[in-house]
Design an enzyme around this catalytic site. Structure first.
Site, short mmCIF file in Angstrom:
data_model
loop_
_atom_site.label_atom_id
_atom_site.label_comp_id
_atom_site.label_asym_id
_atom_site.label_seq_id
_atom_site.Cartn_x
_atom_site.Cartn_y
_atom_site.Cartn_z
NE ARG A 105 -0.08 -2.31 -13.88
CZ ARG A 105 -1.03 -3.22 -13.92
NH1 ARG A 105 -2.08 -3.10 -13.12
NH2 ARG A 105 -1.00 -4.23 -14.74
CB THR A 109 4.01 -1.35 -5.42
OG1 THR A 109 4.30 -0.52 -6.56
CG2 THR A 109 5.31 -1.65 -4.69
CG ASP A 201 0.94 -4.49 -21.37
OD1 ASP A 201 1.47 -4.42 -20.25
OD2 ASP A 201 0.99 -3.57 -22.21
CG ASP A 204 3.62 -5.68 -23.82
OD1 ASP A 204 4.47 -4.76 -23.96
OD2 ASP A 204 3.65 -6.49 -22.89
N1 URA Z 1 -2.96 -2.27 -18.24
C1 URA Z 1 -3.13 -3.03 -19.36
O1 URA Z 1 -2.54 -2.75 -20.40
N2 URA Z 1 -3.96 -4.08 -19.29
C2 URA Z 1 -4.63 -4.41 -18.17
O2 URA Z 1 -5.38 -5.38 -18.19
C3 URA Z 1 -4.42 -3.62 -17.02
C4 URA Z 1 -3.59 -2.55 -17.07
#
Ligand code: URA
Length: 210
Positions: A105, A109, A201, A204
């Site tokens: 991602r 953007t 995330d 992560d």
């Molecule tokens: N991707 C993630 O890992 N966490 C989110 O909250 C949104 C997208």
């Protein structure tokens, strides 16, 4: 069709709570993702046809057993966080073919960038199940659905752990034929595109990166 299956089960609620907790370790987080994916896979495969009947011998007598028939399954984790869900899926469907869709991602953007795709050659003849723990804006899931549909897939489902209403609406709008199976639907997205309350995330937390 606009199908959303938000699985309501005490085990799922319990495990999602642990997953959200910021004090949950990487090791525990990975295990919970695995267990939740297994439970969601059970639900997502509820409609697999098992009309095929075969005669088998038990140690006591002859009986008729049912077998899953129809299309075979292709499972496609969306890299990288979807990889954390693969083992849980394969522990229930060990014979599934595996495709990989690499998307990241763009944090400005929020648009998905495709960097790697490797799909089973016969994906058009298979039921495709995408794995992505977080359905946030829906941008990357929509891109992954387009990728597998361009390769010929006509039956596509998504298994996600947590979804935002925005992501669900996006997939329902662009791909109304795609069934979404999730463990929880959250309040929404914050200004950075993270699901809230969410779990942060997922990549992560799965891999201990920042
Ligand atoms: N991707 C993630 O890992 N966490 C989110 O909250 C949104 C997208």
């Amino acid at each position: 069709m606009n199908d959303l299956v938000a699985v309501d089960h005490p085990l799922i609620r319990h495990k999602v709570g642990l997953l959200r907790d910021v004090t949950t370790t990487t090791q525990m987080f990975r295990q919970l993702v695995n267990e939740l994916t297994l439970l969601l896979t059970y639900e997502a495969t509820k409609t697999l046809p098992d009309e095929e009947e075969v005669e088998i011998e038990t140690p006591l007598e002859t009986t008729v057993a049912r077998r899953i028939s129809g299309k075979k399954v292709a499972v496609c984790p969306i890299l990288r966080a979807g990889m954390g869900m693969l083992d849980g899926f394969l522990s229930l469907i060990p014979g599934a073919r595996v495709g990989f869709i690499g998307l990241y991602r763009n944090e400005e953007t929020l648009e998905p960038v495709e960097y790697f795709v490797k799909l089973p050659a016969d994906i058009a003849e298979r039921d495709v199940i995408l794995l992505d723990p977080m359905l946030a804006t829906g941008n990357s899931t929509a891109a992954a659905v387009e990728t597998v549909k361009s390769a010929g897939a006509s039956s596509v489902k998504l298994i996600a752990l947590i979804a935002a209403p925005e992501g669900i609406a996006r997939i329902h709008r662009d791909h109304p034929d795609v069934t979404i199976v999730v463990a929880a639907v959250d309040r929404g997205l914050n200004e950075k595109g993270y699901i809230v309350p969410g779990l942060g995330d997922a990549g992560d937390r799965l891999y201990g990166t920042k």
